[in-house]
Design an enzyme around this catalytic site. Structure first.
Site, PDB file in Angstrom:
ATOM      1  N   GLU A 108      70.581  84.911  -5.274  1.00 37.51           N
ATOM      2  CA  GLU A 108      71.765  85.683  -5.667  1.00 37.51           C
ATOM      3  C   GLU A 108      72.917  85.482  -4.684  1.00 37.51           C
ATOM      4  O   GLU A 108      74.088  85.483  -5.090  1.00 37.51           O
ATOM      5  CB  GLU A 108      71.388  87.157  -5.802  1.00 37.51           C
ATOM      6  CG  GLU A 108      70.477  87.385  -7.001  1.00 37.51           C
ATOM      7  CD  GLU A 108      69.855  88.768  -7.056  1.00 37.51           C
ATOM      8  OE1 GLU A 108      69.710  89.293  -8.175  1.00 37.51           O
ATOM      9  OE2 GLU A 108      69.499  89.317  -5.990  1.00 37.51           O
ATOM     10  N   GLU A 128      61.431  88.366  -8.605  1.00 40.38           N
ATOM     11  CA  GLU A 128      61.324  89.819  -8.501  1.00 40.38           C
ATOM     12  C   GLU A 128      60.283  90.415  -9.438  1.00 40.38           C
ATOM     13  O   GLU A 128      59.545  91.343  -9.059  1.00 40.38           O
ATOM     14  CB  GLU A 128      62.694  90.469  -8.768  1.00 40.38           C
ATOM     15  CG  GLU A 128      63.643  90.448  -7.581  1.00 40.38           C
ATOM     16  CD  GLU A 128      64.468  89.182  -7.505  1.00 40.38           C
ATOM     17  OE1 GLU A 128      65.468  89.176  -6.779  1.00 40.38           O
ATOM     18  OE2 GLU A 128      64.108  88.180  -8.152  1.00 40.38           O
TER      19      GLU A 128
END
Length: 254
Positions: A108, A128
């Site tokens: 990210e 995740e």
């Protein structure tokens, strides 16, 4: 506090290095605050034209430091996002120089950069879901805008990583270098950008990064408001004069 983020200046380029190689540069709260301070310095210093974000020890960033997170130490800055960057990237161009892993929050961070130069051994992913977490630092929202939605969903829902060749084919990265060459490649790209008019570069980035939220009709008006002051600046006149005189321009940022 320890220097978990190293900052270096080199010919108008700011090099920001996440310096936690013992945990593959995973980000804790202290690191997030230091990263935020570094990008704020990039925007505030008129002599800095471009930033390069990288990681120490052969890895870019493995994301959030989960051990710190379990202690309640969160690497999210309110209003700024993960590492103080993902929600509010700097106004000036930021280039990711990636060696090794750019995973979870590290991926990210790369998405928050404008450009990416990566080594051929790099791996990119959002794992995740494998830990019952959500890629809330930008990947779940922004990745489907960057690559075909079916591919983005595969990455997001499986949590499986991809390599540098696949990332390049998808348009996620700009250049692939031999192992150990990502920083030099990013600095080469940064030098090309830094040689351009700083006001024009900043305005161009602002238009390009915001245009997706505009209709075409309102976009013509808004972009004119952004670039108008640049066209009337001393730098614009200097650019034209330098071109006519066949000499390098001397930018003053005004």
């Amino acid at each position: 506090m320890p220097d978990e983020v190293l900052v270096e200046r080199r010919d108008g380029v700011q090099i920001i290095t996440i310096n936690r190689p013992e945990v593959k540069n995973a980000v804790d709260g202290n690191t997030a605050r230091q990263l935020m301070a570094a990008v704020d310095q990039l925007d505030a210093d008129a002599e800095l034209r471009v930033g390069v974000l990288t990681g120490a020890g052969g890895s870019f960033c493995a994301g959030m430091d989960l051990k710190a997170w379990l202690r309640g130490d969160k690497p999210v800055i309110p209003g700024r996002g993960f590492a103080g960057i993902t929600m509010t990237p700097p106004r000036k161009p930021l280039i990711a120089a990636v060696e090794g892993y750019a995973l979870a929050g590290g991926f990210e961070l790369m998405l928050a950069c404008d450009l990416a130069v990566v080594a051929e051994n790099s791996r990119f992913g959002v794992p995740e879901v494998k830990r019952s977490l959500v890629a809330g630092g930008g990947a779940a929202m922004l990745l489907p805008r960057r690559i075909p939605s079916t591919v983005a969903l595969e990455m997001l829902l499986t949590g499986d990583p991809i390599g540098a060749e696949r990332a390049a084919a998808l348009g996620l990265v700009n250049r692939v270098t031999p192992v150990g060459g990502a920083l030099d490649g990013a600095l080469e790209l940064a030098a090309t950008i830094a040689a351009n008019g700083p006001l024009a570069v900043a305005a161009t980035k602002e238009i390009a990064s915001k245009q997706a939220d505009w209709t075409v009709t309102e976009g013509w008006k808004i972009q004119a408001e952004i670039y108008g002051p640049v066209m009337a600046s001393d730098d614009a006149r200097e650019g034209a004069a330098a071109f006519a005189a066949k000499r390098p321009p001397v930018w003053r940022g005004r």
